[in-house]
Design an enzyme around this catalytic site. Sequence first.
Site, PDB file in Angstrom:
ATOM      1  N   LYS A  38       0.845  -1.193   0.000  1.00  0.00           N
ATOM      2  CA  LYS A  38       0.000   0.000   0.000  1.00  0.00           C
ATOM      3  C   LYS A  38       0.878   1.240   0.000  1.00  0.00           C
ATOM      4  O   LYS A  38       1.999   1.155   0.527  1.00  0.00           O
ATOM      5  CB  LYS A  38      -0.955   0.030   1.187  1.00  0.00           C
TER       6      LYS A  38
ATOM      7  N   TYR B 268      -4.617   3.841   6.327  1.00  0.00           N
ATOM      8  CA  TYR B 268      -5.206   2.887   7.280  1.00  0.00           C
ATOM      9  C   TYR B 268      -6.501   3.435   7.867  1.00  0.00           C
ATOM     10  O   TYR B 268      -7.455   2.692   8.087  1.00  0.00           O
ATOM     11  CB  TYR B 268      -4.225   2.588   8.420  1.00  0.00           C
TER      12      TYR B 268
END
Length: 391
Positions: free
Chosen positions: A146, A231
């Site tokens: 990510k 996140y």
Amino acid sequence: MAVLLSADMPNFRFPTADSRRDFLRTLSLGVGVTLLTPSTFALPPERKLGVALVGLGKYSTGQLAPALQQTKLCRLVGIVTGSPAKAAKWKEQYQLADKDIYNYKTFDRIIDNPDIDVVYVVTPNALHAEFAVRAAQAGKHVICEKPMATTVADARHMIAASKKAGKQLSIGYRLHFEPHHQELMRLGQTQAYGKIDKLLSDNGFRFNNDTPWRVSKSLAGGGPLMDMGIYCLQGCLYTKGQVPLSVTAKFDPKPDDPLFREVESGMSWQLNFADGSTADCRTSYTENLSGRLRAEAANGWLELQPAFAYGGLAGQTSKSPSPLALPNINQQAAQMDDFADCILHNKPTRVPGEMGLRDVQLLLAIYRAAETGQKIPTNEVQQLIDRTQAR
Ligand code: NAD
């Protein structure tokens, strides 16, 4: 599977006749509360899928390689590194064969290596696309860290390359395989505490320039939003089980520190959902933020804190004031074993490239909101996702 997505999300409606698209949509939203089915039995080493790590930095060294010593369905077989010294060290530490060690120039020869099934891209963000595409062209399944990419075009290119190769592409979203997060998804999406009205999330740390690419716009794509804020974004989406209709955002005032010449030092943003609920999020490279994910619902609240670390996660709800009795597991091992299981049994991953693309689009929408001071609607984001999935 409980999925609460359809009628209240006009901008995200898929044709109901097309179940494959519905399924992809479920995946791309990261919703659905099927818990991870851990593999009970480890495969013998020769039948485990071979994984090659690209980029032997902090995450590969500290987390992924150790996790690959615990995985049941896959194992560390190869490495791709620009550093001969690291190659020698890893070769000895993990007993790698010379034929399984590549540098960035020889990487494409991996096409001739049947022992490597999966390439795991762990380079700076802007380089993910190059290596993911080269890996797909070499006929390999790909896990990409990510954020998936720094541009929408790169993310689409990666999806197209994997599709063309007939191989799977997943994103390193480890928390989808973590029991506390799975419980939050379940409680949130089934509305066990009633409708969620408000989400709160923060995640940040004091950046000490140990990995200078993180403050390079061209290599990282942005600052803490791309690194830590993602996140918070993910957590809010899968707890609520919806994608926001619009976003607003604000950069922190620029500090004097030259470290933050190219990227933001911190920012706050708000996600606005179709039912009127909101998510307030914050990320920073100048503050140690605890890493929190909280949902306030009609009949109570749910909270994880710390929420996003590699271990030591703790959760609590208004109905169970003592910490949730859930195990802390090796998140990376669970994530990689799940992907191996998908490959071995020809199942789609729950964290596919389409989810990574969605998040890149949302991250860029958040940046646009901060740059313009405007509320940015995400319906155009969804149209882009639709087009990608239709291919
Ligand atoms: P790092 O700087 O420690 O490692 C990056 C690696 O890429 C290094 O080995 C470096 O040599 C190599 N590299 C190749 N080309 C490079 C270039 N042009 N410039 C700089 N480095 C180059 O970074 P990291 O913390 O390991 O992060 C790597 C990736 O993993 C990032 O995308 C990051 O977002 C992701 N990450 C994910 C998690 C997670 O929990 N999922 C945690 C940490 C990092």
